[in-house]
Design a protein around this motif. Structure first.
Motif, PDB file in Angstrom:
ATOM      1  N   ASN A  59       0.824  -1.208   0.000  1.00 37.70           N
ATOM      2  CA  ASN A  59       0.000   0.000   0.000  1.00 37.70           C
ATOM      3  C   ASN A  59       0.862   1.263   0.000  1.00 37.70           C
ATOM      4  OD1 ASN A  59      -2.321  -1.535   0.008  1.00 37.70           O
ATOM      5  ND2 ASN A  59      -2.659  -1.343   2.203  1.00 37.70           N
ATOM      6  N   GLU A  60       1.933   1.245   0.783  1.00 37.59           N
ATOM      7  CA  GLU A  60       2.806   2.417   0.825  1.00 37.59           C
ATOM      8  C   GLU A  60       3.517   2.618  -0.512  1.00 37.59           C
ATOM      9  OE1 GLU A  60       6.628   3.728   3.336  1.00 37.59           O
ATOM     10  OE2 GLU A  60       4.755   3.527   4.478  1.00 37.59           O
ATOM     11  N   ALA A  61       3.964   1.531  -1.137  1.00 33.23           N
ATOM     12  CA  ALA A  61       4.611   1.636  -2.439  1.00 33.23           C
ATOM     13  C   ALA A  61       3.635   2.189  -3.488  1.00 33.23           C
ATOM     14  CB  ALA A  61       5.151   0.271  -2.870  1.00 33.23           C
ATOM     15  N   ALA A  62       2.401   1.727  -3.454  1.00 31.14           N
ATOM     16  CA  ALA A  62       1.398   2.217  -4.401  1.00 31.14           C
ATOM     17  C   ALA A  62       1.116   3.700  -4.157  1.00 31.14           C
ATOM     18  CB  ALA A  62       0.115   1.401  -4.282  1.00 31.14           C
ATOM     19  N   HIS A  63       1.060   4.082  -2.896  1.00 37.59           N
ATOM     20  CA  HIS A  63       0.820   5.482  -2.545  1.00 37.59           C
ATOM     21  C   HIS A  63       1.967   6.371  -3.029  1.00 37.59           C
ATOM     22  CE1 HIS A  63      -0.700   8.915  -0.361  1.00 37.59           C
ATOM     23  NE2 HIS A  63       0.472   9.042   0.246  1.00 37.59           N
ATOM     24  N   GLU A  64       3.203   5.905  -2.848  1.00 38.75           N
ATOM     25  CA  GLU A  64       4.360   6.672  -3.308  1.00 38.75           C
ATOM     26  C   GLU A  64       4.365   6.790  -4.837  1.00 38.75           C
ATOM     27  OE1 GLU A  64       7.863   4.920  -1.665  1.00 38.75           O
ATOM     28  OE2 GLU A  64       7.354   5.499   0.380  1.00 38.75           O
ATOM     29  N   GLU A  65       4.028   5.698  -5.508  1.00 35.40           N
ATOM     30  CA  GLU A  65       3.972   5.718  -6.978  1.00 35.40           C
ATOM     31  C   GLU A  65       2.903   6.705  -7.450  1.00 35.40           C
ATOM     32  OE1 GLU A  65       2.617   2.675 -10.416  1.00 35.40           O
ATOM     33  OE2 GLU A  65       4.131   1.925  -9.017  1.00 35.40           O
ATOM     34  N   GLU A  66       1.769   6.696  -6.791  1.00 32.49           N
ATOM     35  CA  GLU A  66       0.681   7.602  -7.127  1.00 32.49           C
ATOM     36  C   GLU A  66       1.096   9.047  -6.892  1.00 32.49           C
ATOM     37  OE1 GLU A  66      -3.381   8.372  -4.922  1.00 32.49           O
ATOM     38  OE2 GLU A  66      -3.418   6.458  -5.981  1.00 32.49           O
ATOM     39  N   ALA A  67       1.806   9.304  -5.798  1.00 29.75           N
ATOM     40  CA  ALA A  67       2.253  10.667  -5.464  1.00 29.75           C
ATOM     41  C   ALA A  67       3.276  11.180  -6.480  1.00 29.75           C
ATOM     42  CB  ALA A  67       2.849  10.683  -4.065  1.00 29.75           C
ATOM     43  N   GLN A  68       4.004  10.256  -7.107  1.00 29.29           N
ATOM     44  CA  GLN A  68       4.997  10.653  -8.101  1.00 29.29           C
ATOM     45  C   GLN A  68       4.391  10.738  -9.494  1.00 29.29           C
ATOM     46  OE1 GLN A  68       8.185   7.834  -7.690  1.00 29.29           O
ATOM     47  NE2 GLN A  68       8.788   8.610  -5.690  1.00 29.29           N
ATOM     48  N   GLY A  69       3.100  10.552  -9.583  1.00 25.70           N
ATOM     49  CA  GLY A  69       2.406  10.696 -10.868  1.00 25.70           C
ATOM     50  C   GLY A  69       2.431   9.438 -11.707  1.00 25.70           C
TER      51      GLY A  69
END
Length: 70
Positions: A59-69
């Motif tokens: 979940n954290e990896a997906a959130h970081e990926e989403e935050a980076q566009g």
């Protein structure tokens, strides 16, 4: 193993009862010998929290990926 320990300990601290929160803190702070002792003593609980930790990590990896566009 360090990443697995981190996520397992984090899941215990975030999702566990007071006992498991304390055990997660102990796991995170323990040296290698004491980590092995904790894993040998509570294998079923640690397997459960390891799985929960993997979900947290994903979940954290997906959130970081989403935050980076991504």
């Amino acid at each position: 193993m360090e990443a697995g320990v981190y996520w397992t300990a984090r899941a215990m601290q975030e999702q566990g009862s007071r006992f498991y929160r304390a055990l997660g803190q102990a796991l995170e702070a323990a040296d290698a010998g004491n980590r092995r002792l904790i894993y040998r003593t509570w294998p079923d609980a640690l397997r459960d929290f390891h799985g929960r930790g993997q979900v947290l990590a994903a979940n954290e990896a997906a959130h970081e990926e989403e935050a980076q566009g991504g």
